[in-house]
Write an enzyme that holds these catalytic residues in place. Structure first.
Site, PDB file in Angstrom:
ATOM      1  N   SER A   1       0.774  -1.336   0.030  1.00  0.00           N
ATOM      2  CA  SER A   1      -0.065   0.056   0.013  1.00  0.00           C
ATOM      3  C   SER A   1       0.955   1.289   0.037  1.00  0.00           C
ATOM      4  O   SER A   1       1.545   1.507  -0.934  1.00  0.00           O
ATOM      5  CB  SER A   1      -1.013  -0.002   1.175  1.00  0.00           C
TER       6      SER A   1
ATOM      7  N   ASP B   1      -8.682  -7.000  -3.958  1.00  0.00           N
ATOM      8  CA  ASP B   1      -8.453  -5.797  -3.239  1.00  0.00           C
ATOM      9  C   ASP B   1      -9.630  -5.075  -3.339  1.00  0.00           C
ATOM     10  O   ASP B   1     -10.105  -4.552  -4.410  1.00  0.00           O
ATOM     11  CB  ASP B   1      -7.328  -5.037  -3.865  1.00  0.00           C
TER      12      ASP B   1
ATOM     13  N   HIS C   1      -7.658  -5.987   0.737  1.00  0.00           N
ATOM     14  CA  HIS C   1      -6.336  -5.214   1.007  1.00  0.00           C
ATOM     15  C   HIS C   1      -5.385  -5.295   1.944  1.00  0.00           C
ATOM     16  O   HIS C   1      -4.213  -5.297   1.986  1.00  0.00           O
ATOM     17  CB  HIS C   1      -6.822  -3.666   0.932  1.00  0.00           C
TER      18      HIS C   1
END
EC number: 3.5.1.9
Length: 268
Positions: free
Chosen positions: A107, A219, A251
């Site tokens: 991320s 995700d 995610h």
């Protein structure tokens, strides 16, 4: 060495976690968490499953694994997250025999990986927007010189990452709430990524043998737009990369995927 927590700075989150280390090992995997620059629920502990898979299930104890934490917004702003990460690297390289380095960033951890590649330009422009006198120019130059001489990577793994914050906000306007927590201006946002910056056009400054872009099809927070933009950016500059997708979970699950951990292990 058994697991250990070590501080590279004076603040609580300026710390690293040693999952596994031996001076005789010739490979080191660094893991860098996400969390939107601000979520205290994300830390180097996110990678416990990956570390356990590599060390316990695959018995690859010949690999050092080290996690980096960094200070979070809103208490600090860009580019201080990046300065913390580079400071952690200096501490690691000064105190441990790392051999060949690879790194996983998830991320905004992947965002930080991209920023590392042009750390001088991104930090200098970010600090101009921040209008701060700390750290000093002398302190920064010492850090920059060390990183320039000592930091290279075998493989960078970009895992469900954010690579163009401006494009992220165009796709997900509601994400403005956490982006504003980390950046002081629109210019700071644009100049934080090579994909959107306007003041620079520099080649990457850190040597990397392999770029691995991975993104879970499950995700729920990030579409394929971000990794596609990054892959195109690299390809347009004749930089080879691998772009892989798979059903690796949502995610906050993707970094726990055994398939992802196996891919990391096989490509170090």
């Amino acid at each position: 060495m058994s697991e250990k927590i070590v501080f590279y700075g004076k603040e609580q989150l300026q710390r690293i976690r040693i999952f596994n280390y031996s001076e005789s090992n010739d490979k080191t995997l660094i893991v860098l968490h996400g969390g939107g620059w601000r979520d205290p629920r994300n830390s180097y502990n996110d990678f416990e499953d990956m570390a356990n898979y590599i060390l316990e299930e695959k018995k690859a104890t010949n690999i050092n694994i080290i996690g980096i934490d960094y200070r979070l917004s809103p208490f600090i702003k860009h580019p201080v997250h990046l300065i913390d990460v580079l400071t952690a690297f200096r501490y690691i390289l000064e105190n441990y025999k790392t051999g060949q380095l690879s790194i996983v960033g998830h991320s905004v951890g992947a965002t930080l990986l991209l920023e590392i590649l042009n750390y001088v330009e991104i930090i200098q422009t970010g600090l101009e927007q921040l209008e701060t006198s700390e750290p000093s120019i002398e302190e920064l130059q010492t850090l920059f010189d060390f990183i320039s001489k000592n930091l290279t990577f075998k493989t960078m793994y970009f895992l469900d990452g954010i690579y163009d914050v401006r494009a992220l906000l165009e796709e997900y306007p509601s994400y403005d709430f956490f982006v504003k927590s980390a950046f002081v201006s629109t210019v700071a946002i644009e100049e934080a990524s090579q994909l959107s910056w306007k003041q620079h056009n520099e080649a990457f400054k850190i040597a990397v043998d392999k770029y691995e872009i991975l993104h879970s099809l499950e995700d729920e927070l990030l579409s394929l737009n971000q990794p596609k933009l990054f892959a195109k950016y690299l390809q347009d500059r004749k930089i080879e990369c691998s772009f892989r997708t798979g059903n690796w979970g949502e995610h906050e699950q993707v970094y726990r995927s055994q398939a992802v951990s196996e891919h990391v292990l096989q490509n170090m």
